[in-house]
Design a protein around this motif. Structure first.
Motif, PDB file in Angstrom:
ATOM      1  N   ARG A 269       0.831  -1.201   0.000  1.00  0.00           N
ATOM      2  CA  ARG A 269       0.000   0.000   0.000  1.00  0.00           C
ATOM      3  C   ARG A 269       0.869   1.256   0.000  1.00  0.00           C
ATOM      4  N   LEU A 270       1.995   1.201   0.712  1.00  0.00           N
ATOM      5  CA  LEU A 270       2.913   2.331   0.697  1.00  0.00           C
ATOM      6  C   LEU A 270       3.473   2.542  -0.702  1.00  0.00           C
ATOM      7  N   GLN A 271       3.893   1.460  -1.345  1.00  0.00           N
ATOM      8  CA  GLN A 271       4.429   1.568  -2.696  1.00  0.00           C
ATOM      9  C   GLN A 271       3.376   2.104  -3.663  1.00  0.00           C
ATOM     10  N   GLY A 306      -1.835  12.470   1.474  1.00  0.00           N
ATOM     11  CA  GLY A 306      -2.535  11.852   2.601  1.00  0.00           C
ATOM     12  C   GLY A 306      -2.513  10.338   2.522  1.00  0.00           C
ATOM     13  N   PHE A 307      -2.638   9.796   1.289  1.00  0.00           N
ATOM     14  CA  PHE A 307      -2.560   8.348   1.115  1.00  0.00           C
ATOM     15  C   PHE A 307      -1.176   7.833   1.512  1.00  0.00           C
ATOM     16  N   VAL A 308      -0.129   8.591   1.124  1.00  0.00           N
ATOM     17  CA  VAL A 308       1.233   8.186   1.471  1.00  0.00           C
ATOM     18  C   VAL A 308       1.412   8.198   2.989  1.00  0.00           C
ATOM     19  N   GLN A 309       0.915   9.273   3.644  1.00  0.00           N
ATOM     20  CA  GLN A 309       1.057   9.372   5.090  1.00  0.00           C
ATOM     21  C   GLN A 309       0.333   8.235   5.803  1.00  0.00           C
ATOM     22  N   ALA A 310      -0.885   7.917   5.353  1.00  0.00           N
ATOM     23  CA  ALA A 310      -1.645   6.831   5.976  1.00  0.00           C
ATOM     24  C   ALA A 310      -0.927   5.492   5.790  1.00  0.00           C
ATOM     25  N   ALA A 311      -0.356   5.287   4.599  1.00  0.00           N
ATOM     26  CA  ALA A 311       0.372   4.046   4.346  1.00  0.00           C
ATOM     27  C   ALA A 311       1.638   3.967   5.192  1.00  0.00           C
ATOM     28  N   LEU A 312       2.326   5.096   5.363  1.00  0.00           N
ATOM     29  CA  LEU A 312       3.504   5.139   6.230  1.00  0.00           C
ATOM     30  C   LEU A 312       3.148   4.745   7.657  1.00  0.00           C
ATOM     31  N   GLU A 313       2.060   5.296   8.143  1.00  0.00           N
ATOM     32  CA  GLU A 313       1.647   5.007   9.516  1.00  0.00           C
ATOM     33  C   GLU A 313       1.290   3.531   9.678  1.00  0.00           C
ATOM     34  N   GLU A 314       0.685   2.937   8.645  1.00  0.00           N
ATOM     35  CA  GLU A 314       0.347   1.521   8.716  1.00  0.00           C
ATOM     36  C   GLU A 314       1.608   0.662   8.772  1.00  0.00           C
ATOM     37  N   VAL A 315       2.611   0.999   7.943  1.00  0.00           N
ATOM     38  CA  VAL A 315       3.853   0.232   7.939  1.00  0.00           C
ATOM     39  C   VAL A 315       4.576   0.381   9.264  1.00  0.00           C
ATOM     40  N   ARG A 316       4.603   1.598   9.802  1.00  0.00           N
ATOM     41  CA  ARG A 316       5.291   1.832  11.069  1.00  0.00           C
ATOM     42  C   ARG A 316       4.596   1.079  12.207  1.00  0.00           C
ATOM     43  N   ALA A 317       3.261   1.066  12.176  1.00  0.00           N
ATOM     44  CA  ALA A 317       2.522   0.341  13.211  1.00  0.00           C
ATOM     45  C   ALA A 317       2.782  -1.158  13.104  1.00  0.00           C
ATOM     46  N   LYS A 318       2.842  -1.648  11.873  1.00  0.00           N
ATOM     47  CA  LYS A 318       3.104  -3.066  11.666  1.00  0.00           C
ATOM     48  C   LYS A 318       4.475  -3.459  12.219  1.00  0.00           C
ATOM     49  N   ASN A 319       5.445  -2.554  12.106  1.00  0.00           N
ATOM     50  CA  ASN A 319       6.800  -2.838  12.567  1.00  0.00           C
ATOM     51  C   ASN A 319       7.036  -2.413  14.013  1.00  0.00           C
ATOM     52  N   ALA A 330      16.177  -1.567  14.198  1.00  0.00           N
ATOM     53  CA  ALA A 330      17.555  -1.152  14.436  1.00  0.00           C
ATOM     54  C   ALA A 330      17.872   0.093  13.612  1.00  0.00           C
ATOM     55  N   GLY A 331      18.475   1.079  14.254  1.00  0.00           N
ATOM     56  CA  GLY A 331      18.836   2.308  13.560  1.00  0.00           C
ATOM     57  C   GLY A 331      17.731   3.339  13.526  1.00  0.00           C
ATOM     58  N   GLY A 332      16.596   3.031  14.172  1.00  0.00           N
ATOM     59  CA  GLY A 332      15.500   3.995  14.183  1.00  0.00           C
ATOM     60  C   GLY A 332      14.562   3.804  13.019  1.00  0.00           C
ATOM     61  N   CYS A 333      13.465   4.553  13.036  1.00  0.00           N
ATOM     62  CA  CYS A 333      12.414   4.374  12.036  1.00  0.00           C
ATOM     63  C   CYS A 333      12.846   4.921  10.676  1.00  0.00           C
ATOM     64  N   PRO A 334      12.768   4.106   9.613  1.00  0.00           N
ATOM     65  CA  PRO A 334      13.123   4.592   8.281  1.00  0.00           C
ATOM     66  C   PRO A 334      11.969   5.280   7.576  1.00  0.00           C
ATOM     67  N   PHE A 335      10.821   5.414   8.280  1.00  0.00           N
ATOM     68  CA  PHE A 335       9.632   5.990   7.657  1.00  0.00           C
ATOM     69  C   PHE A 335       9.263   7.290   8.363  1.00  0.00           C
ATOM     70  N   PRO A 336       9.837   8.415   7.982  1.00  0.00           N
ATOM     71  CA  PRO A 336       9.575   9.680   8.652  1.00  0.00           C
ATOM     72  C   PRO A 336       8.201  10.237   8.318  1.00  0.00           C
ATOM     73  N   GLN A 337       7.775  11.193   9.112  1.00  0.00           N
ATOM     74  CA  GLN A 337       6.549  11.922   8.797  1.00  0.00           C
ATOM     75  C   GLN A 337       6.768  12.748   7.536  1.00  0.00           C
TER      76      GLN A 337
END
Length: 341
Positions: A269-271, A306-319, A330-337
């Motif tokens: 979904r992010l892609q 907005g679609f990109v932001q929502a997809a980012l939040e979903e990936v971050r929540a999943k991880n 490791a190394g912190g979140c690769p998905f910034p706001q």
């Protein structure tokens, strides 16, 4: 698969087992009311409701892919579709569609018509018995019915160009008639010349006309590994995630499918959100009829961000991410706001 499997066994095979290739399940839907459907019986349910059919030539002069953007679209009822194929097909006495049938100018011997990709929840919103006639709980998905399904009704030759779906795996019930599926594994992607034009969210198309491949134009197609399956009424096909498929009606056909969500869909979904953002930015102002599938709408830059932001939040929540600075990765979140400004 000939053996009768329990819902739990099927669910394990589909979601947790090693079923990485397409599979056909037989003898598992005899008790589904949907098994008794025909175009005529569904026409009685829908009465004279106007629907949009996609049409194309059965024997085209060109061997190029017939994109959905190149098809003609005709508004007609399912009754009129049945009468077009069979003039003595039963219809209501008060129905005058024989004289005003929009499909009448076309000869079914050289033209196909396809009522494709119709969400059953919308089409049969006032017919709960129709929605409940599809029972995916028999495949280990409790509560999944026609509400989460789409329906496809087509005449001989009606087809969908070769593509793969970016989200989920797919369960397909062949209700009526026969349909040919030509499937390719994800590893065949380089041989199928992927393209995002015409654009449809969650669909990656092949530039190869699978029915009539042009080897001179697409030489790598000879390295592909097609699986050909002909579905008969009552068959259920499992399409694994990211498998390419070309689908063609061999007779008047009804099929119902449901896309099953998978945990890996978050990254997809992010892609897809990024593809939409970039492509619609590039194509802004151009003739959308040439590059945008009829099922898609142009959305604003703000909406796409907005679609990109929502997809980012979903990936971050999943991880397990709760913020850019406090992340389980490791190394912190690769998905910034991101900022829509």
């Amino acid at each position: 698969m000939e053996k009768q499997l329990s819902p739990e066994e099927v669910h394990f095979l589909l979601m947790h087992g090693n079923l990485s290739s397409p599979a056909v399940f037989k003898g598992m839907v005899q008790n589904w009311p949907a098994s008794n459907w025909s175009p005529e019986s569904l026409a009685q349910v829908l009465e004279n409701r106007t629907l949009r059919f996609r049409t194309g030539p059965r024997n085209p002069a060109s061997k190029d892919v017939l994109w959905e953007t190149d098809c003609e679209y005709i508004d007609a009822s399912l009754y009129q579709f049945c009468l077009w194929l069979d003039p003595v097909s039963p219809h209501p006495p008060e129905d005058n569609s024989t004289d005003s049938n929009p499909l009448q100018p076309y000869n079914p011997d050289n033209t196909w018509a396809y009522l494709d990709y119709k969400y059953m929840a919308e089409l049969f919103s006032d017919q709960p018995d129709i929605l409940e006639a599809v029972r995916w709980e028999d495949f280990g998905f409790p509560g999944r019915s026609g509400v989460e399904s789409t329906i496809w009704v087509g005449s001989v030759g009606a087809h969908t160009p070769c593509h793969y779906d970016t989200y989920g795996c797919n369960l397909v019930l062949q209700v009526y008639g026969r349909k040919k599926w030509v499937l390719f594994p994800p590893e065949d992607s380089p041989s199928l010349y992927p393209t995002r034009l015409p654009y449809e969210e969650s669909s990656v198309f092949s530039q190869v006309n699978v029915a009539h491949p042009n080897v001179e134009q697409h030489p790598k197609v000879v390295n592909s590994h097609p699986y050909v399956v002909v579905l008969e009424p009552g068959d259920v096909l499992f399409v694994p995630k990211h498998w390419w498929h070309y689908v063609e009606s061999l007779s008047t056909s009804i099929a119902v499918n449901s896309w099953i969500e998978m945990t890996s869909d978050a990254e997809d979904r992010l892609q897809e959100a990024v593809v939409r953002l970039v492509l619609l930015s590039i194509k802004s102002g151009s003739d959308q009829s040439q590059w945008l599938n009829p099922t898609e709408n142009v959305t604003s830059r703000a909406s796409n961000l907005g679609f990109v932001q929502a997809a980012l939040e979903e990936v971050r929540a999943k991880n397990g991410c709760v913020g850019a600075s406090t992340c389980s990765l490791a190394g912190g979140c690769p998905f910034p706001q991101i900022n829509s400004d």
